[in-house]
Design an enzyme around this catalytic site. Structure first.
Site, PDB file in Angstrom:
ATOM      1  N   PHE A  99      -5.502  -2.062   6.160  1.00  0.00           N
ATOM      2  CA  PHE A  99      -6.176  -1.890   7.299  1.00  0.00           C
ATOM      3  C   PHE A  99      -7.592  -1.868   6.821  1.00  0.00           C
ATOM      4  O   PHE A  99      -8.226  -1.487   5.988  1.00  0.00           O
ATOM      5  CB  PHE A  99      -6.100  -0.341   7.734  1.00  0.00           C
ATOM      6  N   SER A 174      -1.086  -0.119   1.544  1.00  0.00           N
ATOM      7  CA  SER A 174      -1.054   0.585   2.633  1.00  0.00           C
ATOM      8  C   SER A 174      -0.445  -0.127   3.683  1.00  0.00           C
ATOM      9  O   SER A 174       0.853  -0.200   3.656  1.00  0.00           O
ATOM     10  CB  SER A 174      -2.584   0.514   3.211  1.00  0.00           C
ATOM     11  N   LEU A 175      -0.917  -0.627   5.009  1.00  0.00           N
ATOM     12  CA  LEU A 175      -0.190  -1.512   6.060  1.00  0.00           C
ATOM     13  C   LEU A 175       0.137  -2.502   5.251  1.00  0.00           C
ATOM     14  O   LEU A 175       1.439  -3.253   5.661  1.00  0.00           O
ATOM     15  CB  LEU A 175      -1.233  -1.880   7.165  1.00  0.00           C
ATOM     16  N   ASP A 197       0.797   2.608  -2.204  1.00  0.00           N
ATOM     17  CA  ASP A 197       0.571   3.367  -1.302  1.00  0.00           C
ATOM     18  C   ASP A 197       0.784   3.233  -0.075  1.00  0.00           C
ATOM     19  O   ASP A 197      -0.076   3.279   1.050  1.00  0.00           O
ATOM     20  CB  ASP A 197      -0.714   4.245  -1.262  1.00  0.00           C
ATOM     21  N   HIS A 286      -6.390   6.860  -1.824  1.00  0.00           N
ATOM     22  CA  HIS A 286      -5.591   5.921  -1.159  1.00  0.00           C
ATOM     23  C   HIS A 286      -5.578   4.584  -2.072  1.00  0.00           C
ATOM     24  O   HIS A 286      -4.675   3.929  -2.192  1.00  0.00           O
ATOM     25  CB  HIS A 286      -6.091   5.657   0.338  1.00  0.00           C
TER      26      HIS A 286
END
Length: 481
Positions: A99, A174-175, A197, A286
């Site tokens: 993101f 992430s995404l 993550d 993150h």
């Protein structure tokens, strides 16, 4: 006749609205297929955007000294003729951002360079920056299109160059981790997916078809670093295990060296250092998964991990040792191990993050009142003095008979421990101004995780008042003090 016309009109009106409703719940794109909001893909209330708008691009790295070149999925043969040479006989790693990022972020290039240093392979960076922006729900929806684009891209390479799914390793942050999962679900026999993550919001409590899971590749590994409860400023990653092997550095959340996030922290940082530093505060834990994986590629230090059910058990020292199997290392080399399940490890607070892990356990003796403050421990060894271990009694006060555990991570092996050095600072409050009981130390234990052997320094109720120092000299291998 009028009634019949009215009835027919109502039927046509209803049919038209039904068709519109259907169009709003489903969208289809050439080559990629259809995307619906129906279960199980009800994790967002918006459909993916047009592939032409997202404009997913693929950048090929084959030499760390050269600028990457774009490969067009629609014309792979021509693209490769005018690009750096893609070698189909080698393995290929595909890296996907998350993101609010794009294919030009520094970490992707740094990871690519480390991968190429490790061995000869093709490295491809995926840029879906146009679709990765606000709002988050739209970016979440767009991940499905990007995953499909990657699958079509890999299939085209297989068709044109004779590669196979078994030679591909997808890495997503992430995404991007879920994008890799979507791609893998369309590519049977994919060699490996690494989730850095994997994003929590819109994924945590939904069907496994919506998120990365171990069915998406022959081997799926994940590193979890920001899995606290999501509260808009932290908890961007998920604690839920998603792979064949899941690593939880420092318990999988609140990474050492990252500031404790709060709205006040963010406001202060925004005022003092600008928005870029604010982003560093918010994403510190993150993004730590990226740094740990990148370091693991060529580090001489192995991120040794231990199978455990949760952080409490790990810090209690109940998980050291890996039975008949070697302890797996988190990161690049994790695919070499047969171990499966959840694994925990501790890291340093800054680069290099890898080090030798030791468990420190502190047992308080008897004293009158709960006491707020900090207690710092250092270990005098035959090789010098260790880094400090700080036990905080600021949020939760030190209390009589209480035990506290913490991990110490050193760059190098510590020598023989000669002395435990203690430094206590009390934080006085309005309610405790007339109390000066201090604290008492019963014992300190030191465990080497590699051997799971412990030794102890006995305090025997040593009293410490504010701003005092003390040393424990007597070392023994029995826990009885």
């Amino acid at each position: 006749m009028a009634a019949l016309s009215l009835l027919l009109g109502c039927i046509l009106f209803a049919a038209a609205h039904y068709a519109v409703g259907q169009r709003r719940n489903t969208v289809c794109y050439a080559r990629l297929g259809c995307f619906s909001l129906e279960y199980p893909f009800n994790n967002t209330d918006v459909l993916p955007m047009e592939p032409a708008f997202i404009n997913t691009r693929f950048y090929l790295f084959t030499n760390p000294q050269e600028t990457p070149s774009i490969i067009s999925e629609g014309d792979i043969t021509n693209s490769l003729e005018h690009s750096l040479k893609f070698r189909p006989e080698l393995e290929t790693v595909i890296i996907v951002h998350g993101f609010l990022q794009n294919g030009q972020v520094d970490w992707m290039a740094k990871m690519a360079i480390e991968l190429l240093k490790r061995k000869q392979q093709n490295v491809i960076l995926v840029d879906w920056g146009n679709g990765a922006g606000f709002p988050y729900s739209q970016a979440t929806a767009n991940t499905r299109v990007v995953g499909a684009e990657i699958a079509v891209f890999v299939s085209s390479l297989n068709h044109v160059l004779g590669t196979s799914n078994a030679k591909y390793h997808l890495i997503g942050h992430s995404l991007g981790a879920h994008i890799a999962g979507y791609a893998g679900s369309r590519l049977p026999g994919l060699r490996r997916i690494t989730g850095l993550d994997p994003a929590q919001p819109n994924y945590q409590n939904f069907d496994i078809q919506v998120r990365l899971d171990q069915d998406d590749a022959d081997f799926v590994d994940a590193i979890h670093t920001d899995g606290s409860d999501y509260d808009t400023i932290s908890g961007y990653g998920m604690m839920l295990p998603v792979g064949h092997i899941d690593f939880y550095p420092n318990g999988g959340k609140d990474q050492p060296g990252c500031p404790r996030q709060s709205f006040m922290n963010i406001i202060t940082e925004e005022y003092e250092d600008g928005t870029s530093e604010t982003g560093n505060i918010i994403s510190c834990s993150h993004s730590r998964s990226i740094l740990l994986f990148t370091e693991s590629i060529n580090s001489p230090c192995a991120f040794r991990s231990f199978q455990c059910s949760n952080t409490r058990e790990f810090l209690a020292g109940r998980c050291f040792g890996c039975g008949s199997l070697p302890c797996p290392t988190a990161g690049y080399s994790s695919i070499q191990y047969r171990a499966r399940g959840k694994f925990y490890l501790a890291t340093r607070s800054n680069t290099p993050f890898c080090g030798q892990q030791y468990l420190i356990r502190l047992k308080f003796g008897r004293f009158a009142y709960p006491t707020y403050g900090t207690l710092k421990l250092k270990f005098l060894t035959t090789n010098g003095i260790s880094d400090p271990v700080v036990f905080s009694g600021l949020q939760r006060p030190f209390a009589s008979g209480q035990s506290r555990n913490a991990m110490l991570v050193e760059l190098d092996h510590l020598g023989d421990i000669v002395q435990t050095q203690l430094e206590f600072h009390e934080q006085r409050s309005f309610f405790s101004w007339d109390r000066s009981s201090g604290i008492a130390i019963e014992k300190v234990s030191f465990t080497k995780t590699e051997t799971n052997k412990s030794f102890y320094f006995c305090g025997n109720g040593l009293r410490m008042t504010s701003n005092s120092h003390a040393g424990l000299h007597h070392r023994q291998f029995s826990s009885q003090c």
